[in-house]
Design a protein around this motif. Structure first.
Motif, mmCIF file in Angstrom:
data_model
loop_
_atom_site.group_PDB
_atom_site.id
_atom_site.type_symbol
_atom_site.label_atom_id
_atom_site.label_comp_id
_atom_site.label_asym_id
_atom_site.label_seq_id
_atom_site.Cartn_x
_atom_site.Cartn_y
_atom_site.Cartn_z
ATOM 1 N N TYR A 52 0.828 -1.209 0.000
ATOM 2 C CA TYR A 52 0.000 0.000 0.000
ATOM 3 C C TYR A 52 0.860 1.255 0.000
ATOM 4 N N MET A 53 1.887 1.278 0.836
ATOM 5 C CA MET A 53 2.727 2.470 0.934
ATOM 6 C C MET A 53 3.459 2.758 -0.361
ATOM 7 N N THR B 283 4.759 6.742 -0.909
ATOM 8 C CA THR B 283 6.151 7.102 -1.163
ATOM 9 C C THR B 283 6.292 7.902 -2.452
ATOM 10 N N GLY B 284 7.398 8.655 -2.530
ATOM 11 C CA GLY B 284 7.720 9.399 -3.738
ATOM 12 C C GLY B 284 6.756 10.515 -4.053
ATOM 13 N N ARG B 285 6.117 11.104 -3.035
ATOM 14 C CA ARG B 285 5.136 12.164 -3.261
ATOM 15 C C ARG B 285 5.555 13.500 -2.652
ATOM 16 N N GLY B 286 6.848 13.651 -2.409
ATOM 17 C CA GLY B 286 7.354 14.962 -2.015
ATOM 18 C C GLY B 286 7.553 15.190 -0.539
ATOM 19 N N THR B 287 7.027 14.304 0.327
ATOM 20 C CA THR B 287 7.214 14.489 1.765
ATOM 21 C C THR B 287 8.554 13.909 2.178
ATOM 22 N N PRO C 187 18.116 2.497 -5.467
ATOM 23 C CA PRO C 187 17.808 3.915 -5.501
ATOM 24 C C PRO C 187 17.809 4.501 -6.906
ATOM 25 N N GLU C 188 18.707 4.037 -7.785
ATOM 26 C CA GLU C 188 18.759 4.595 -9.117
ATOM 27 C C GLU C 188 17.515 4.247 -9.932
ATOM 28 N N ALA C 189 16.832 3.184 -9.541
ATOM 29 C CA ALA C 189 15.671 2.755 -10.307
ATOM 30 C C ALA C 189 14.378 3.272 -9.718
ATOM 31 N N ALA C 190 14.280 3.267 -8.419
ATOM 32 C CA ALA C 190 13.035 3.641 -7.797
ATOM 33 C C ALA C 190 13.175 3.900 -6.324
ATOM 34 N N ASP C 191 12.064 4.265 -5.772
ATOM 35 C CA ASP C 191 12.037 4.536 -4.360
ATOM 36 C C ASP C 191 11.542 3.358 -3.611
ATOM 37 N N GLY D 114 12.480 8.277 -6.115
ATOM 38 C CA GLY D 114 12.862 9.009 -4.917
ATOM 39 C C GLY D 114 13.274 10.404 -5.302
ATOM 40 N N THR D 115 13.345 11.296 -4.335
ATOM 41 C CA THR D 115 13.832 12.644 -4.547
ATOM 42 C C THR D 115 15.220 12.741 -3.983
ATOM 43 N N GLU D 116 15.896 13.837 -4.243
ATOM 44 C CA GLU D 116 17.252 13.956 -3.757
ATOM 45 C C GLU D 116 17.277 14.021 -2.243
ATOM 46 N N ALA D 117 18.231 13.372 -1.625
ATOM 47 C CA ALA D 117 18.291 13.275 -0.169
ATOM 48 C C ALA D 117 18.624 14.608 0.455
#
Length: 346
Positions: free
Chosen positions: A167-168, A173-177, A304-308, A320-323
């Motif tokens: 579900y997560m 995930t990956g929505r800016g928070t 990480p290079e492929a997805a979050d 993912g977004t930049e750390a």
């Protein structure tokens, strides 16, 4: 701190969670209180870390509604079930059964059609993993003592993680928070959801040892371990972090035997080894596919290079977004991603 040292510290802190649950139960705390205090203290740690990193809690209602679902299946429910299960099952066995989460996630992915066709090696890993669980339970042995409601509660907790991670990965995930803020908000929500469980029996006769055990469980084995795992994924990559997941059952079994004098039968040890080999087969083939540009497989987070991710972007991918807040540039990994890498409770 070297990579090996950091991995050892993380495995020890995270794998010790099952020991602290058992001690809390032995010292008068009920499963409901253990769950509530664990969520509360874990949330406090993550809120402090998020504040220090300049990360804000989400403000939109949609995110909080989704957090409520995630918090129930990934925190409030499994935390309670693990405490209920350890009332009758050894802490070491609880740690081993927790390692079945990737197997449940694979089944969910297959059942919902979100996973790719099953590779023979992954099918073998799935069968082998659950064969290891059967070996641990030994239902054919009347004196095994493991085929109980407590053991089923532990398996239910692991399956609940798998539901939550699926579900997560799709909704959260990956929505800016920012990850620390998202995890803090989730544990804060779980704290509220765990309040009704407090009504299920009082905690009369609680000792200071019990209080200390649940504090260590909440602060170190819940809040701090997420932060350390997140940093390991961000700075060293998912492969190093995933390795920790295979150490957790070993740590839980060793601590249970050394600290609580739990019996360490050859059957349970063999079952643990079979479960871990089965999980490794399902994750190893997924990792090969990811490296070759394929979709992330069940039981392992995308690199990480492929997805979050579980635990878990099972069957899905999210960028993912930049750390933020790391010592050097790295991919940011969300709370579900951190848990996915290890397949362990957060």
């Amino acid at each position: 701190m070297t990579s090996a040292t950091r991995m050892g510290v993380l495995a020890l802190l995270w794998g010790s969670g099952f020991l602290w649950i058992k001690i809390s139960l032995q010292q008068g705390l009920t499963p409901g209180w253990i769950t509530f205090v664990r969520c509360l203290l874990g949330a406090a740690v993550l809120l402090a870390l998020a504040y220090g990193a300049g990360q804000r809690l989400p403000r939109d209602r949609t995110t909080w509604r989704r957090l409520a679902v995630a918090a129930f299946f990934c925190n409030a429910l499994p935390f309670l079930l693990f405490s209920v299960g350890e009332q009758t099952v050894d802490s070491g066995v609880a740690g081993v059964l927790n390692a079945t989460t990737p197997l449940w996630a694979l089944l969910i992915g297959l059942g919902t059609g979100t996973d790719r066709p099953l590779h023979p090696a992954r099918l073998g890993g799935l069968v082998l993993g659950f064969a290891g669980v059967l070996l641990i339970f030994a239902p054919w042995s009347a004196g095994s003592g493991l085929m109980s409601l407590g053991a089923l509660a532990l398996l239910g907790a692991s399956a609940s993680y798998a539901v939550a991670f699926a579900y997560m990965a799709r909704r959260l995930t990956g929505r800016g928070t920012a990850p620390l803020a998202l995890s803090a908000a989730q544990l804060l929500t779980a704290t509220g959801l765990s309040v009704p469980a407090l009504a299920a029996g009082g905690s009369a006769g609680v000792t200071w040892a019990g209080v200390l055990a649940v504090v260590v469980l909440g602060v170190f084995a819940t809040g701090l371990t997420f932060h350390l795992n997140y940093r390991m994924i961000a700075e060293e990559g998912p492969t190093s972090a995933a390795t920790v997941g295979y150490l957790l059952p070993v740590v839980s079994v060793a601590l249970g035997a050394l600290v609580l004098d739990e019996p360490l039968s050859a059957r349970v040890v063999t079952g643990m080894a079979v479960v871990l080999v089965g999980v490794a087969l399902t994750r190893w083939t997924a990792g090969v596919a990811a490296a070759g540009g394929g979709a992330a497989g069940q039981g392992a987070a995308p690199v990480p290079e492929a997805a979050d991710a579980v635990p878990q972007g099972r069957g899905t991918e999210a960028r993912g977004t930049e750390a933020r807040g790391t010592e050097r540039p790295a991919r940011e990994v969300s709370a579900p991603a951190a848990a996915e890498e290890t397949g362990a409770p957060r």
